[in-house]
Design an enzyme around this catalytic site. Structure first.
Site, PDB file in Angstrom:
ATOM      1  N   ILE A 231       0.812  -1.222   0.000  1.00  0.00           N
ATOM      2  CA  ILE A 231       0.000   0.000   0.000  1.00  0.00           C
ATOM      3  C   ILE A 231       0.844   1.270   0.000  1.00  0.00           C
ATOM      4  O   ILE A 231       0.304   2.374  -0.079  1.00  0.00           O
ATOM      5  CB  ILE A 231      -0.956   0.032   1.211  1.00  0.00           C
ATOM      6  CG1 ILE A 231      -0.175  -0.115   2.521  1.00  0.00           C
ATOM      7  CG2 ILE A 231      -2.026  -1.031   1.089  1.00  0.00           C
ATOM      8  CD1 ILE A 231      -1.040   0.015   3.768  1.00  0.00           C
ATOM      9  N   GLU A 233       5.312   2.977  -0.009  1.00  0.00           N
ATOM     10  CA  GLU A 233       6.756   2.770   0.076  1.00  0.00           C
ATOM     11  C   GLU A 233       7.407   4.072   0.515  1.00  0.00           C
ATOM     12  O   GLU A 233       7.028   5.152   0.071  1.00  0.00           O
ATOM     13  CB  GLU A 233       7.310   2.322  -1.277  1.00  0.00           C
ATOM     14  CG  GLU A 233       8.789   1.970  -1.249  1.00  0.00           C
ATOM     15  CD  GLU A 233       9.273   1.361  -2.557  1.00  0.00           C
ATOM     16  OE1 GLU A 233      10.472   1.062  -2.661  1.00  0.00           O
ATOM     17  OE2 GLU A 233       8.437   1.200  -3.475  1.00  0.00           O
ATOM     18  N   PHE A 236      12.340   4.078   4.600  1.00  0.00           N
ATOM     19  CA  PHE A 236      12.662   2.941   5.458  1.00  0.00           C
ATOM     20  C   PHE A 236      12.362   1.614   4.778  1.00  0.00           C
ATOM     21  O   PHE A 236      13.136   0.668   4.854  1.00  0.00           O
ATOM     22  CB  PHE A 236      11.878   3.050   6.769  1.00  0.00           C
ATOM     23  CG  PHE A 236      12.017   1.847   7.657  1.00  0.00           C
ATOM     24  CD1 PHE A 236      13.107   1.711   8.505  1.00  0.00           C
ATOM     25  CD2 PHE A 236      11.064   0.839   7.641  1.00  0.00           C
ATOM     26  CE1 PHE A 236      13.238   0.597   9.324  1.00  0.00           C
ATOM     27  CE2 PHE A 236      11.185  -0.275   8.450  1.00  0.00           C
ATOM     28  CZ  PHE A 236      12.281  -0.393   9.298  1.00  0.00           C
ATOM     29  N   LYS A 253       5.136  -2.244   8.101  1.00  0.00           N
ATOM     30  CA  LYS A 253       6.235  -1.638   7.358  1.00  0.00           C
ATOM     31  C   LYS A 253       7.447  -2.563   7.444  1.00  0.00           C
ATOM     32  O   LYS A 253       7.924  -2.888   8.527  1.00  0.00           O
ATOM     33  CB  LYS A 253       6.578  -0.263   7.930  1.00  0.00           C
ATOM     34  CG  LYS A 253       7.607   0.496   7.101  1.00  0.00           C
ATOM     35  CD  LYS A 253       8.090   1.742   7.829  1.00  0.00           C
ATOM     36  CE  LYS A 253       6.989   2.743   8.009  1.00  0.00           C
ATOM     37  NZ  LYS A 253       7.507   4.014   8.590  1.00  0.00           N
ATOM     38  N   ASP A 350       9.982  14.998   8.986  1.00  0.00           N
ATOM     39  CA  ASP A 350       9.557  14.609   7.634  1.00  0.00           C
ATOM     40  C   ASP A 350       8.061  14.856   7.440  1.00  0.00           C
ATOM     41  O   ASP A 350       7.335  13.989   6.950  1.00  0.00           O
ATOM     42  CB  ASP A 350       9.897  13.139   7.375  1.00  0.00           C
ATOM     43  CG  ASP A 350       9.974  12.816   5.881  1.00  0.00           C
ATOM     44  OD1 ASP A 350      10.104  13.758   5.076  1.00  0.00           O
ATOM     45  OD2 ASP A 350       9.907  11.621   5.526  1.00  0.00           O
TER      46      ASP A 350
END
Length: 510
Positions: A231, A233, A236, A253, A350
């Site tokens: 779902i 990318e 990490f 993840k 981020d």
């Protein structure tokens, strides 16, 4: 005191309370009253007459205090509503005002067509009965509370090769119900939004509890990490959707193998920080794996995609202005918690549209803490000296020059994000004309030329008052100022956003 004496004392207290409640019911039943009601715009106002101490006031069927009821009357009278003579407002000491509309009196009827004069008595009898039963349970069943308290701290035993789970204290489930936004229903004085100090500035744990899974269960949940389950990318790794045996959906993840060793620090940072935070506008950590050649982070699944998806229209719908304002405030609340209310200050590093996830009800959640860092621990320390990490277009220019990381770096990214939400454009769009490629510069020039309407994303589907737009863009430019000294902190940003929201609500009611 012995057990028999304690039981006798509880019995006496219960009996006395019951007697008092029955006397109150009798007094209420003996009084005569009837319901007067009126409908104005979206509000149905009722109260029991004649007015006396204990009279019941309701707005849209919800009991309210006399003060709020009177505020609603004052609001509607000021906006031109006329009430019949039978709808008395002497108890509010409101002077009659001329208006434009006449309101018909409507009789309040229950499902059995009972007479209005009995409705108030029935309500109070129900309240009294409920209070009596609750007191009996509280006095006579202390063992029930002890048993529930003991059960709430149970932790499942760990299996071999299982996912690490965060502590039950930090991740305790909650049945919290998120309050509806004032933009999702017609605004009225009976639904005044809460102040910034009470609205999402403190931790709000998720309903989801910690997980204890084996790698076998994770492989099954993700179809052995099949492409069809992918779902997203990021830097990490790859994010997969996982469906557990009990039907719960999670996001998993998985670290990229080619950067396995280099990303050890990011993995540890994300796990450590996520395990210590809990807020409704932050994605919740459920567990993690750090074993052999696998590093996994398991979080709650937010299925409505990213903010960037919605700005692009990739989810089938476009965001209107109301929704954009809601999202901005949600992100602000999440960052305010990280900077000012977490156990230790956390700097995300981020903040960008693809790291903002949206729920089905368009609540925003900040995700991806791989680059996050703890803030200064010493009161004399003004910054963290660290390598620059983040995403081009959102990076604080002062941080890039000095390597000095502060919470104001997140504020800069938030300013860029705010411009992106308002315009629909990415921070950098290389295919545009040279003077439009850096979105914040293009927006700043247009703003100074007084052409603010040309900045708004045409997909917002609403023409907003120019003053509101100018305030929004002005706040964005303050946040994206070149130096940290010129930027407000996120708590101050939140207060400005609440003021903008209030102005927007007032204008939408005119």
């Amino acid at each position: 005191m012995g057990g028999d004496d304690l039981s006798f004392t509880r019995l006496v207290i219960t009996a006395l309370f019951g007697l008092l409640m029955l006397l109150q019911i009798k007094e209420t039943s003996a009084s005569t009253s009837f319901v007067s009601s009126s409908v104005c715009k979206s509000d149905h106002l009722t109260y029991t007459k004649p007015y006396q101490q204990g009279s019941l006031f309701t707005i849209n069927g919800n009991p309210v205090e006399k003060l709020r009821f009177c505020e609603a009357l004052r609001f509607h009278k000021a906006n031109g509503c006329i009430f019949e003579d039978s709808f008395s407002d002497d108890f509010c000491t409101i002077h009659s005002l001329l208006g434009r509309r006449f309101l018909e009196e409507k009789t309040v009827k229950d499902s059995k067509n009972s007479k209005p004069k009995t409705e108030y008595s029935h309500v109070k009898v129900s309240i009294a009965g409920s209070g009596f039963l609750l007191l009996c349970c509280a006095l006579c069943c202390p063992c029930f509370h002890k048993e529930r308290k003991a059960n709430s701290h149970e932790v499942l035993p760990k299996e071999s090769n299982s996912v690490h789970q965060v502590s039950s204290f930090e991740m305790s489930p909650s049945s919290e119900k998120i309050p509806q936004s004032p933009f999702r229903a017609p605004p009225s004085p009976s639904r005044v939004p809460q102040s910034p100090s009470r609205y999402a500035m403190s931790p709000r744990p998720s309903r989801l509890g910690p997980l204890n899974l084996t790698m076998s269960q994770i492989n099954t949940a993700t179809g052995n990490f099949a492409d069809s389950h992918q779902i997203g990318e990021g830097g990490f790794g790859v994010v997969f959707k996982g469906v557990l045996d009990d039907g719960q959906v999670v996001a998993i993840k998985r670290a990229k193998k080619e950067h396995f060793e280099n990303l050890r620090t990011e993995f540890k940072s994300e796990v450590d920080l996520l395990s210590k935070i809990g807020h409704r506008n932050l994605v919740k950590l459920l567990g993690y794996v750090d074993k052999g050649d696998e590093r996994l982070i398991i979080t709650e699944y937010v299925r409505n995609g990213t903010l960037r998806d919605h700005l692009d229209g990739a989810r089938g719908t476009k965001l209107n202005f109301n929704q954009r304002l809601e999202i901005v405030i949600d992100v602000c609340h999440g960052l305010t918690y990280l900077h000012s209310y977490a156990e230790r200050q956390i700097i995300h590093r981020d903040i960008k549209s693809s790291n903002i996830l949206l729920t089905d009800s368009m609540r925003a959640k900040v995700a991806d803490f791989g680059f996050a860092r703890g803030g200064p621990t010493d009161s004399n320390q003004t910054h963290i000296l660290t390598q620059v990490k983040g995403t081009v277009g959102y990076l604080d220019p002062e941080y890039m020059k000095t390597y000095h990381l502060t919470a104001k770096s997140d504020v800069y990214s938030f300013g860029i994000l705010l411009v992106e939400i308002l315009t629909g454009r990415r921070p950098v769009e290389a295919k545009r004309l040279p003077d439009e490629r850096i979105t914040v510069r293009w927006a700043f020039d247009k703003y100074n030329e007084g052409r603010v309407f040309e900045l708004v994303d045409p997909n917002a589907r609403e023409r907003v008052d120019e003053k509101i737009l100018r305030k929004m863009f002005s706040l964005a430019f303050q946040c994206a100022a070149p130096t940290k000294k010129e930027r407000p902190d996120m708590e101050a940003v939140g207060k400005q956003l609440w003021a903008i929201r209030s102005s927007y609500l007032r204008r939408s009611m005119e």
